[in-house]
Design a protein around this motif. Structure first.
Motif, PDB file in Angstrom:
ATOM      1  N   ALA A 155     108.081 -34.294   5.124  1.00  0.00           N
ATOM      2  CA  ALA A 155     109.506 -35.224   6.339  1.00  0.00           C
ATOM      3  C   ALA A 155     109.124 -36.730   5.315  1.00  0.00           C
ATOM      4  N   HIS A 156     110.106 -37.670   5.163  1.00  0.00           N
ATOM      5  CA  HIS A 156     109.514 -39.083   4.797  1.00  0.00           C
ATOM      6  C   HIS A 156     108.515 -40.005   5.228  1.00  0.00           C
ATOM      7  N   PRO A 157     108.216 -40.415   4.125  1.00  0.00           N
ATOM      8  CA  PRO A 157     108.576 -40.681   2.257  1.00  0.00           C
ATOM      9  C   PRO A 157     107.590 -39.792   1.819  1.00  0.00           C
ATOM     10  N   ALA A 158     108.064 -39.946   0.515  1.00  0.00           N
ATOM     11  CA  ALA A 158     107.901 -38.632  -0.349  1.00  0.00           C
ATOM     12  C   ALA A 158     108.177 -37.186   0.161  1.00  0.00           C
ATOM     13  N   LYS A 159     109.270 -36.934   0.434  1.00  0.00           N
ATOM     14  CA  LYS A 159     109.137 -35.739   1.639  1.00  0.00           C
ATOM     15  C   LYS A 159     110.088 -34.400   0.457  1.00  0.00           C
ATOM     16  N   GLY A 160     108.660 -33.685   0.360  1.00  0.00           N
ATOM     17  CA  GLY A 160     108.901 -32.991  -0.846  1.00  0.00           C
ATOM     18  C   GLY A 160     107.775 -33.137  -1.582  1.00  0.00           C
ATOM     19  N   ALA A 161     107.340 -34.215  -1.816  1.00  0.00           N
ATOM     20  CA  ALA A 161     106.069 -34.130  -2.783  1.00  0.00           C
ATOM     21  C   ALA A 161     104.965 -33.575  -2.856  1.00  0.00           C
TER      22      ALA A 161
END
Lengths: 268, 268
Positions: free
Chosen positions: B65-71
Motif C-alpha cells: 500500500a502507499h506510501p512507497a508501494k512496492g518497496a
DNA sequence: ATAATAGTGTCTCTCAGACACTATACC
DNA sequence: GGTATAGTGTCTGAGAGACACTATTAT
C-alpha cells in the motif's frame, strides 16, 4: 547534537513493475492523518555532571503543575509536530538549563501504558554531559535545582532522599549505566572536564564513573597510549594564598602537567 | 521480551507542602489530551539471523500500500493506544513473522521530520534475533521475504541490491552495529544458534558478526573460561549418505563435541 | 595408509598491576 | 631538611596469538 547515528537521505525506491491503483501523489494528497490513533510524545533529558567527592549530579526541576505537582523530575517537554526529537531535546536544554553545545545523545524510549496519569505519553529520554562548574551555575530557584545521585541509585537533594516523578528515576539510572558502559570503548568523559586537565583529574573522573579505584600506573600508560589525550606542556597552577595559613585542601607536591582531549583521528 | 531495563513502579511523590490550587484528581478528571498536538508512533522490527557464508539476513516485507508501494521495508505497525512499545514489537513479530519467544531489544527511536511522507511519524526501532533455520522457514510470498545484508551495508535480495523504504536502511545498519557492539561484553549470540552447537560453529558466528577472522586456540580458551557455555558430552552427528558418492560439503575428520549455552550465574 | 578436522601443550609477546625510584613543589 | 604529589623504569603474572603435536573420523 553530537555522535548520533548518521542520517542518510530517506529513499523510497519503487519497484519497476508499478502496481496498479492510484498514484502515490494522489494517495498522499488524500491521506487522513487521524486514520490511526495518535499519541502524545515527550522528550526528557538527564543533564549530568560529575563531582569526584559526590558522584553523578543531575539537573532536576520541580513540577509546578499537575500531575505530580511539587515533585522533582527531569526537565522535559512535549515534542512539537514541526521539530525533530533531537531538536526537542536541544530546546529543553536551552529553555530549562540555559545550556547549548553540550554532548547530547538519545538514551531509550519509555512507553509503558501507565507511565503518565494524564494520557498515553511516549517519552524519548536523552542524556547530556557538562562540566561540574557549569552545572553549579544552573541553580536558579525556584524551578531549577541540582540533584545528587548516589549509588546504588538513591537520589538525594541536599542530603535527603527523594523519588522522582513518573518513571524519571529509571531514566536517570539508565543514563548513568549508559555513560559507564561507554567509558571503556569510547572517548566519552572529556565533556565532563574542562579543556585542560591533569591525568589525576581524568583518573578521578573514571573512578567516579566506574565506581571503583583504578591503578595509577596502568591508567597513565593506557591513556597516553590511547591517543585520546595530548600534553600541552603547561603545568597546573596553584591557588595563590594571600597571607595567613594555607587552607586544609591546599595542593601539595610537584605540579602536574595539563593535558587536553586530542582531536579525533583523520578518517583519511 | 528479554533483557530490557527493569521497570520500576511509577511513583509520584508529592511535596509535604502541598501547593494550593485544584487537587491532582480534579486536574486529571478535567484533562484534555488534545491540549498538546499528538503524533503518530510506529514500531519497526529488524528480525536478524546469521548465515556463515552470507552474513546477516533480515526479514523484509514488500509494501502493498502507499506510501512507497512496492518497496521493501522492515515489518512494522502503528502503536495502539492500549499497548506498550514492547507489546507492539511482539505483535509485529507474531503477525508478520509468526515468531514468538525470541530475543527482542529496543534499538533507537527515529524522529526526523520528513521520514514518512504521509504525516509526522515517530518510529521506535527494535531488533530481534532468531536461528537461521527458523528464518528460512518464514519465506511465505508474496508479503514476506528474506533480505541479505552484505557489508558495508549494501542490502541485497536474491543477489540484486535494493534500497529500503523510509529510513529502514539506516535502522538495519544501526541494528547490525548494535549486535556487533554487544558481542564483546554480553552473552549475546546464542539466540542465533540452535540449542546444541560446536565450538567451531560458535566461532564462525562470531567471525560473521565481527567481520574478521578469529584465532582458533584463543577463541576456544576464552569461551571455555568465560562460563558462558558448557559441554554436553555428545558429539556432532554426521549426515548419513545413502549410497552414491558423498556431496562436496560432506564433513570430514574427527566429530566435534556439542556445547550449549550455560545458564546465567546465580545472583545469590 | 592419507586427508581432514577436533582438541591439547607450550612458547612468546603484550599489557595490567605492583613496586622502587627520581623529580619538584610546599613546609 | 621532611613530606606530599608527579612521573619513570622495571619486574611479574595473566591472557592472546602462534605453532607443534596428538586424537578421531572418512576414504
Amino acid at each position: 547534537m553530537a555522535r548520533l547515528p548518521k542520517a542518510t537521505p530517506g529513499s523510497r525506491r519503487i519497484s519497476p513493475r508499478m502496481p496498479s491503483g492510484p498514484s502515490e501523489e494522489a494517495f498522499l494528497a488524500s491521506y487522513d492523518p487521524t486514520k490511526f490513533e495518535r499519541l502524545s510524545v515527550a522528550v526528557d533529558v538527564a543533564l549530568l555532571a560529575l563531582d569526584p567527592s559526590i558522584g553523578f549530579m543531575s539537573l532536576l526541576v520541580r513540577r509546578d503543575a499537575h500531575p505530580a505537582k511539587g515533585a522533582w523530575s527531569l526537565p522535559g517537554t512535549f515534542v512539537r509536530p514541526r521539530e525533530s526529537l533531537d531538536e526537542a531535546a536541544k530546546r529543553v536544554l536551552r529553555d530549562k538549563a540555559e545550556t547549548e553545545d553540550v554532548y547530547v545523545e538519545q538514551l531509550y524510549t519509555f512507553g509503558a501504558l501507565d507511565r503518565d496519569p494524564r494520557t498515553r505519553v511516549i517519552s524519548v529520554a536523552y542524556y547530556a554531559l557538562i562540566q561540574r562548574e557549569l552545572m553549579l551555575q544552573l541553580v536558579t530557584p525556584p524551578t531549577v535545582d541540582v540533584g545528587r545521585v548516589h549509588e546504588p541509585f538513591a537520589i538525594r537533594i541536599r542530603g535527603s532522599q527523594v523519588e522522582l516523578a513518573f518513571d524519571h528515576g529509571e531514566m536517570l539510572q539508565t543514563a548513568i549505566l549508559r555513560v559507564r558502559g561507554k567509558l571503556d570503548y569510547s572517548p566519552i568523559g572529556y565533556e565532563l572536564l574542562g579543556d585542560r586537565f591533569t591525568l589525576f583529574e581524568l583518573q578521578q573522573l573514571h573512578e567516579t564513573i566506574l565506581g571503583r579505584k583504578l591503578n595509577k600506573d596502568s591508567f597513565r600508560r593506557r591513556m597516553l597510549a590511547s591517543g585520546q589525550i595530548e600534553p600541552t606542556g603547561e603545568l597546573k597552577e596553584r591557588a595563590v594564598v594571600l597571607g595567613g595559613s594555607a587552607p586544609a585542601t591546599m595542593e601539595l607536591g610537584r605540579p602536574a602537567e595539563l593535558y587536553r582531549a586530542a582531536p579525533p583521528p583523520r578518517p583519511g
